[in-house]
Design a protein around this motif. Structure first.
Motif, PDB file in Angstrom:
ATOM      1  N   GLU A  38      -1.130   2.685   6.190  1.00 28.55           N
ATOM      2  CA  GLU A  38      -2.266   1.956   6.748  1.00 28.55           C
ATOM      3  C   GLU A  38      -2.789   0.988   5.711  1.00 28.55           C
ATOM      4  N   ASN A  39      -2.746  -0.288   6.003  1.00 29.00           N
ATOM      5  CA  ASN A  39      -3.285  -1.316   5.115  1.00 29.00           C
ATOM      6  C   ASN A  39      -4.712  -1.612   5.571  1.00 29.00           C
ATOM      7  N   ILE A  40      -5.648  -0.829   5.071  1.00 27.69           N
ATOM      8  CA  ILE A  40      -7.049  -0.929   5.475  1.00 27.69           C
ATOM      9  C   ILE A  40      -7.675  -2.209   4.945  1.00 27.69           C
ATOM     10  N   LEU A  41      -7.231  -2.655   3.789  1.00 24.21           N
ATOM     11  CA  LEU A  41      -7.748  -3.886   3.174  1.00 24.21           C
ATOM     12  C   LEU A  41      -7.635  -5.060   4.146  1.00 24.21           C
ATOM     13  N   VAL A  42      -6.486  -5.206   4.767  1.00 27.76           N
ATOM     14  CA  VAL A  42      -6.252  -6.302   5.705  1.00 27.76           C
ATOM     15  C   VAL A  42      -6.977  -6.044   7.024  1.00 27.76           C
ATOM     16  N   GLY A  87     -15.741   2.167  -3.519  1.00 25.22           N
ATOM     17  CA  GLY A  87     -15.182   3.390  -2.947  1.00 25.22           C
ATOM     18  C   GLY A  87     -14.477   3.166  -1.620  1.00 25.22           C
ATOM     19  N   ALA A  88     -14.429   1.903  -1.178  1.00 26.65           N
ATOM     20  CA  ALA A  88     -13.775   1.586   0.097  1.00 26.65           C
ATOM     21  C   ALA A  88     -12.266   1.820  -0.017  1.00 26.65           C
ATOM     22  N   GLU A  89     -11.691   2.412   1.034  1.00 28.59           N
ATOM     23  CA  GLU A  89     -10.252   2.636   1.042  1.00 28.59           C
ATOM     24  C   GLU A  89      -9.521   1.318   1.201  1.00 28.59           C
ATOM     25  N   LEU A  90      -8.428   1.165   0.440  1.00 33.55           N
ATOM     26  CA  LEU A  90      -7.599  -0.036   0.516  1.00 33.55           C
ATOM     27  C   LEU A  90      -6.328   0.233   1.319  1.00 33.55           C
ATOM     28  N   PHE A  91      -5.685   1.370   1.029  1.00 34.68           N
ATOM     29  CA  PHE A  91      -4.532   1.774   1.831  1.00 34.68           C
ATOM     30  C   PHE A  91      -4.352   3.272   1.752  1.00 34.68           C
ATOM     31  N   SER A 132       7.133   3.110  -3.834  1.00 31.55           N
ATOM     32  CA  SER A 132       7.089   1.805  -4.490  1.00 31.55           C
ATOM     33  C   SER A 132       7.412   0.686  -3.504  1.00 31.55           C
ATOM     34  N   ASP A 133       8.470   0.861  -2.741  1.00 29.31           N
ATOM     35  CA  ASP A 133       8.885  -0.168  -1.781  1.00 29.31           C
ATOM     36  C   ASP A 133       7.853  -0.379  -0.675  1.00 29.31           C
ATOM     37  N   ASP A 137       5.874  -3.765  -0.068  1.00 31.37           N
ATOM     38  CA  ASP A 137       6.077  -4.457   1.207  1.00 31.37           C
ATOM     39  C   ASP A 137       4.787  -4.530   2.016  1.00 31.37           C
ATOM     40  N   GLY A 138       3.827  -3.646   1.719  1.00 30.52           N
ATOM     41  CA  GLY A 138       2.540  -3.658   2.399  1.00 30.52           C
ATOM     42  C   GLY A 138       1.559  -4.651   1.805  1.00 30.52           C
TER      43      GLY A 138
END
Length: 170
Positions: A38-42, A87-91, A132-133, A137-138
């Protein structure tokens, strides 16, 4: 010149009487059982200065398969990145990675630690590469997991179970 009656097959070295055979392990297969990134940042459009902090959780499980001397070892990883300041989640990356192992000549009392320490140790380089990949890639810098101390992890789990049993008995 071959001996008469020889089959031509290589002969196994003879074990001296009373000496135990060496434990053997073969990886029969390995696979991703489940994975989520999950890419929460985007998704939430977080902007500004982001200083990521990485947290890694590891869980292990093993079970006997129907075939003799075969076991499935499941490693579960949860990698969470949060912004240090807010403290916000990024991924969040959740990965369940399994290996199928053929294990022989391990004494019964040592089988559980063998499955929970040695088998995950063999799977770890592949898990590290996947993490890592996927993070790269995210859209993030690749996360290169530190080596997991599976011996310490095993001991912590044993201590936790002993405490739970002691609390239950009281």
């Amino acid at each position: 010149m071959a001996d008469e009656g020889s089959t031509g097959a290589p002969q196994q070295p003879q074990q001296p009487q009373g000496q135990a055979q060496q434990p053997t392990m073969r990886i029969l297969g390995q696979f991703i059982r489940d994975m989520s990134f999950e890419n929460i940042l985007v998704q939430k459009g977080i902007t500004g200065d982001v200083q990521p902090e990485i947290k890694v959780e590891v869980a292990l499980d093993a079970k006997k398969r129907q075939t003799e001397n075969q076991y499935e070892v499941l490693t579960k990883y949860k990698v969470t990145s949060t912004n240090k300041e807010s403290g916000a989640e990024l991924f969040i990356l959740e990965l369940e990675y399994s290996g199928l192992f053929h294990v022989e000549n391990v004494p019964e009392d040592q089988l559980h630690p063998f499955l929970m320490i040695e088998c995950p140790r063999q799977l770890f380089p592949f898990v590290r590469r996947i993490v890592s990949d996927v993070t790269r890639d995210g859209g993030f810098p690749p996360v290169n997991l530190d080596t997991v101390d599976f011996v310490a992890l095993y001991r912590q789990e044993l201590a936790r179970r002993q405490q739970a049993q002691a609390a239950k008995a009281n």
